[in-house]
Design a protein around this motif. Sequence first.
Motif, mmCIF file in Angstrom:
data_model
loop_
_atom_site.group_PDB
_atom_site.id
_atom_site.type_symbol
_atom_site.label_atom_id
_atom_site.label_comp_id
_atom_site.label_asym_id
_atom_site.label_seq_id
_atom_site.Cartn_x
_atom_site.Cartn_y
_atom_site.Cartn_z
ATOM 1 N N UNK A 33 -51.241 -32.612 5.228
ATOM 2 C CA UNK A 33 -52.395 -32.946 6.078
ATOM 3 C C UNK A 33 -52.938 -34.341 5.770
ATOM 4 N N UNK A 34 -53.103 -34.638 4.473
ATOM 5 C CA UNK A 34 -53.627 -35.960 4.104
ATOM 6 C C UNK A 34 -52.643 -37.073 4.458
ATOM 7 N N UNK A 35 -51.344 -36.792 4.280
ATOM 8 C CA UNK A 35 -50.338 -37.806 4.623
ATOM 9 C C UNK A 35 -50.397 -38.148 6.115
ATOM 10 N N UNK A 81 -53.556 -40.202 6.951
ATOM 11 C CA UNK A 81 -53.412 -41.605 6.583
ATOM 12 C C UNK A 81 -52.596 -42.364 7.627
ATOM 13 N N UNK A 82 -51.483 -41.763 8.050
ATOM 14 C CA UNK A 82 -50.616 -42.425 9.018
ATOM 15 C C UNK A 82 -51.295 -42.561 10.381
ATOM 16 N N UNK A 109 -49.408 -50.722 6.461
ATOM 17 C CA UNK A 109 -50.850 -50.884 6.672
ATOM 18 C C UNK A 109 -51.657 -50.165 5.583
ATOM 19 N N UNK A 110 -51.149 -49.034 5.124
ATOM 20 C CA UNK A 110 -51.841 -48.301 4.048
ATOM 21 C C UNK A 110 -51.793 -49.133 2.765
#
Length: 598
Positions: free
Chosen positions: A551-553, A556-557, A565-566
């Motif tokens: 979910x967090x990945x 972020x994308x 960009x990250x």
Amino acid sequence: MMKDKISLVPKSPGVYIFKGQKDKILYVGKAKNLRNRLKTYFQKHDGLDMRKSAMVRLITDFSYIITKNELEALVLEATLIKQHKPRFNVVLRDDKSYPYLKLTVNEEWPRLEVTRRIERDGSLYFGPYVPAQSMWDALSFLRKNFRIRPCRYNLKNIDRPCIQYQMGRCDGPCAGLISSEEYKKIVDGVRLFLTGKKGDLINKLEKEMISFSARLDFEEAAKIRDRIEALKHVWESQRVISPELGDIDAIGLSSDRSDVVFDVFFIRNGILIGTKDFYIRDAGGLASGEVLHSFIEMFYSKEIIPPSEIVTRVRPDDAGNLMAWLKTKKGSFVEIKTPKRGKRLEVLKMADENAAQVLSDRKTSGHTEVLRQVKEKLGLPYTPRSIGAFDVSTTSGTESVGAFIYWNNGIFVTDMYRHLRIKEVSGVDDYAMMDEIIRRTLENIGDMVPDLIVIDGGKGQLNKAKEALEASNIIRSDNRQPMLVAIAKDPDRAFLPTSEIVGLEDRSPAALFLKKIRDEVHRFALRYHRKIRDKKFIESPLMKIHGIGEKRRLKLLRNFGSIEAIRKASAEDIAGLKGFNKKIAANIVNALRREDNV
């Protein structure tokens, strides 16, 4: 220790299971008295055949299951053999089911279809058809000449006919275009055809033709006349054995000191509808009654309806329980006979002759002959019957993998294929990698060690393979060490443990076969190596960061658009996202910076 354990086994009917290294099941058997049967395997002067004597040397443990009676033990034995395919049982490698024609007379508007699943649903089953082409020919003929519906639709939900009606292949019972009485005549005609009742069907159709003619409906009368002619033509082409035989399976048998071939003639309504041969390795030393019992047990445990009669040259062991079991499968009495004269004996002789021919062909041609040539070309002490091959695939010592493939009885056995990631070796060391994959694979495959081991490589890999084999302390049922050969490229040549080098550029069948084995293991190793390498290439660096799940990945994308960009984002920007905090943001920034510096 084994005898002490046997003394605790009850004197009851049941199934016993012999196990080898790593609890691998070697053999499944049944017994009227478990304790007495088990004792026979471990007595000093037990008179066991060579196959069972070899098995006993590999047994490390056994277990057993008590049953109510011998029949229940037979059913359980067949189920366990089919499930585990133990090495020392007679096992049919062909586990395909056979096609039947199913006439659904239990339905209001019956249909005719192909099925491989037998159900007690009130339908009529005709078959088995082996090979299946004769069944498709019969189905095509019936649908063209009897126009029985081919669809599986619920006719109550349909009010107009489909394209099959427009094509003249169905009379449209779904739309009420044919009465139930007329449709019943069609179904009766199909049933009479499939049961081989020529006279009844022809008489029935001739009466209908005369009736239409009497009503001056000459068009319908002509259709029936053409159908009668077509039926006579089809029946002339069928191989009629003898109408009075009814339904029988004739099981032919031929064996030599090592192998056995069974050839089954399927006769239904006196017509030979198919034949099928089965080649079984390493069963030639068994008594005919024992191996025949095992074959019948395995063959009829498939999705197959036994006939009323099975004829064999010798009576199988425990025939009474076999017939009782077959009766439960068929739903009526099944008899096993050993005819001494008459038509049954003639059919059985034909089946025996076919089995003998198949055995002879397998021994003198095909892969058997190629293996004999391999033995001569490499100067091997005996002809290999199973072959395993090893290869290593690596890129500068990274993502290194090993592969093993297995060939047996003319085919590559993919269930025995193995691939391994190199764990014990770092850097570029092909020899150490070969040593590792051989040791680990041999530990994994137990008693299925092949007769000949092929190494993709040269003299160095061969020497390492030899050391690995000696260190593995392999125990084979025949007490023979596996033979070794390494095959190198450019030019193609074989390295032998005797230091001899044999050229493989002559395009002989033996050379081509050995290169095929080498190329197959190379292909399998390379495919796995590419898979590992590609997975690493596309793997997101975010997946390696502690605290970053799916979910967090994705969040972020979605917010930053890309990994690049990250990387450019600050810890504050990341911490400001919902579900993130300063600690997680710092982990992400630090991890991506470390990756940049690698």
